[in-house]
Design an enzyme around this catalytic site. Structure first.
Site, short mmCIF file in Angstrom:
data_model
loop_
_atom_site.label_atom_id
_atom_site.label_comp_id
_atom_site.label_asym_id
_atom_site.label_seq_id
_atom_site.Cartn_x
_atom_site.Cartn_y
_atom_site.Cartn_z
N LYS A 65 0.97 -1.28 -0.07
CA LYS A 65 -0.09 -0.13 -0.21
C LYS A 65 0.92 1.31 -0.01
CE LYS A 65 -4.09 -1.90 2.19
NZ LYS A 65 -5.12 -1.39 3.41
N ASP A 102 -10.63 2.74 2.43
CA ASP A 102 -10.61 2.10 3.52
C ASP A 102 -11.39 3.34 4.28
OD1 ASP A 102 -9.32 -0.35 3.32
OD2 ASP A 102 -7.30 0.23 3.76
P1 NAP Z 1 -0.49 -2.23 11.24
O1 NAP Z 1 -0.08 -1.05 10.42
O2 NAP Z 1 0.58 -3.25 11.18
O3 NAP Z 1 -0.76 -1.65 12.68
C1 NAP Z 1 -1.01 -2.62 13.69
C2 NAP Z 1 -1.58 -1.91 14.93
O4 NAP Z 1 -1.82 -2.66 16.03
C3 NAP Z 1 -0.59 -1.00 15.68
O5 NAP Z 1 -0.98 0.13 16.19
C4 NAP Z 1 0.32 -1.82 16.52
O6 NAP Z 1 0.77 -1.09 17.64
C5 NAP Z 1 -1.07 -2.58 17.10
N1 NAP Z 1 -0.48 -3.68 18.06
C6 NAP Z 1 -0.23 -4.79 17.33
N2 NAP Z 1 0.15 -5.83 18.59
C7 NAP Z 1 -0.33 -5.26 19.56
C8 NAP Z 1 -0.05 -5.51 20.91
N3 NAP Z 1 0.31 -6.82 21.25
N4 NAP Z 1 -0.59 -4.88 22.04
C9 NAP Z 1 -1.04 -3.40 21.59
N5 NAP Z 1 -1.14 -3.11 20.37
C10 NAP Z 1 -0.63 -3.87 19.35
O7 NAP Z 1 -1.72 -3.00 10.86
P2 NAP Z 1 -2.91 -2.52 10.01
O8 NAP Z 1 -2.90 -2.47 8.55
O9 NAP Z 1 -3.32 -0.93 10.53
O10 NAP Z 1 -4.06 -3.46 10.39
C11 NAP Z 1 -4.47 -3.53 11.91
C12 NAP Z 1 -5.63 -4.58 12.02
O11 NAP Z 1 -6.86 -3.99 10.93
C13 NAP Z 1 -5.24 -6.02 11.45
O12 NAP Z 1 -6.12 -6.88 12.42
C14 NAP Z 1 -6.17 -5.83 10.04
O13 NAP Z 1 -6.47 -7.34 9.81
C15 NAP Z 1 -7.36 -5.04 10.34
N6 NAP Z 1 -7.90 -4.43 9.33
C16 NAP Z 1 -8.96 -4.60 8.83
C17 NAP Z 1 -9.68 -4.09 7.59
C18 NAP Z 1 -10.89 -4.26 7.20
O14 NAP Z 1 -11.51 -4.17 6.05
N7 NAP Z 1 -11.77 -4.61 8.12
C19 NAP Z 1 -8.84 -3.32 6.77
C20 NAP Z 1 -7.47 -3.04 7.25
C21 NAP Z 1 -7.01 -3.70 8.21
P3 NAP Z 1 2.27 -0.51 17.58
O15 NAP Z 1 2.19 0.63 16.69
O16 NAP Z 1 2.69 -0.04 19.18
O17 NAP Z 1 3.19 -1.42 17.00
#
Ligand code: NAP
Length: 278
Positions: A65, A102
């Site tokens: 992305k 999104d």
């Molecule tokens: P990302 O950029 O990797 O961000 C992950 C986030 O989760 C960060 O804020 C991270 O905090 C936090 N995190 C991960 N492990 C953690 C823990 N053990 N304790 C506390 N915080 C934690 O991922 P993303 O693309 O934003 O996606 C995040 C989630 O959204 C995923 O589960 C994905 O499948 C879902 N999603 C869903 C859709 C949909 O259409 N429904 C679309 C996009 C994403 P840090 O910054 O501290 O690492």
């Protein structure tokens, strides 16, 4: 025959072909929506060959992305703000353009689930947990929807603070310790962390500080009912699951490539739920 795609690495897990395939069949369109696995080093070459390969456009997912953001010839204002591209299309001048759907996908699902007046509760405020790529899109969506304040809390505070620049007058970074106070004031709690997703620990949060008319949204959709949503439901709060965002974010891309605006129907949702729970 119009061709579109979803590109990622890996890509086998993507439900997008199921969603677009459903709409292609529903509208009797002669077209394809293909799953394409492209490694990061091959991504620029893949984009350069899109037109030659007969593609009208497609979706971009992890890990491309941000790379797509830097490679397209033109960006929508929203993609520019979010800093990531999930939808590619060609404009009238045959330039490769990048959009990010999104944000409107998340908001469209909230509007459909909670009713258009949801912004009137909690004085139009939201508390977003997480500050990754999805959180950035969601904060942009909430600001566009007119919320007066968006609090962001993240495990790594610097990433939450980086989101304040989106609109310093309305976005505020808070620490995990500040959560009870922010929860007491907000009308909407949104989990954008990966906590609660299959294979990840649950999001452990006491929801009793939320007002009775607050809503809880989780963008994790595997499982469909995350521990957070189950806890919210047990407290009598309204809940919004993550699948609707996935379905609604697909609408603008389909409309651009296949020139029909599809609908997110209960039949489509049931089809994806069946696949997720299979
Ligand atoms: P990302 O950029 O990797 O961000 C992950 C986030 O989760 C960060 O804020 C991270 O905090 C936090 N995190 C991960 N492990 C953690 C823990 N053990 N304790 C506390 N915080 C934690 O991922 P993303 O693309 O934003 O996606 C995040 C989630 O959204 C995923 O589960 C994905 O499948 C879902 N999603 C869903 C859709 C949909 O259409 N429904 C679309 C996009 C994403 P840090 O910054 O501290 O690492």
């Amino acid at each position: 025959m119009i061709r579109a795609f979803v590109v990622g690495h890996p890509i086998a897990h993507s439900r997008s072909p199921l969603i677009h395939g459903h709409w292609l069949a529903e509208h009797g369109i002669e077209g394809t929506y293909e799953r394409v696995d492209v490694a990061p080093e091959a991504f620029p070459g893949f984009l350069a060959e899109l037109r030659r390969n007969g593609f009208a456009g497609g979706n971009v997912t992890i890990p491309h992305k941000e790379a797509a953001f830097g490679l397209v010839e033109s960006l929508t204002p929203r993609a520019e703000k979010i800093g990531a591209v999930n939808t590619l299309f060609f404009d009238g001048a045959e330039r490769l353009c990048g959009d990010n759907t999104d944000a409107p996908g998340f908001i469209a699902h909230l509007d459909q689930s909670l009713g258009l007046d949801w912004t009137e509760r909690g004085a139009g405020t939201a508390l977003v947990l997480g500050a990754g790529g999805a959180a950035r899109a969601i904060v942009v969506g909430l600001l566009e929807r007119g919320l007066s304040r968006v609090w962001v809390a993240n495990r790594t505070p610097a990433r939450a603070e980086a989101l304040v620049a989106l609109d310093p007058a309305r976005v505020e970074a808070v620490t995990w310790l500040d959560l009870p106070a922010a929860m007491a004031r907000t009308g909407l709690l949104v989990n954008t962390t990966s906590l609660g997703m299959v294979g990840h620990p649950p999001l452990d949060l006491d929801l009793f500080d939320l007002a009775d008319d607050a809503a809880v949204a989780d963008i994790v959709y595997a499982p469909l009912e995350t521990p957070l949503l189950a806890a919210a439901r047990a407290c009598g709060l309204r809940t919004v699951d993550g699948l609707g965002m996935l379905l609604h974010q697909a609408v603008p891309g389909f409309a651009r490539w296949f020139r029909v605006t599809p609908r997110v129907t209960p039949e489509l949702r049931a089809r994806i739920v069946a696949d997720l729970t299979a």
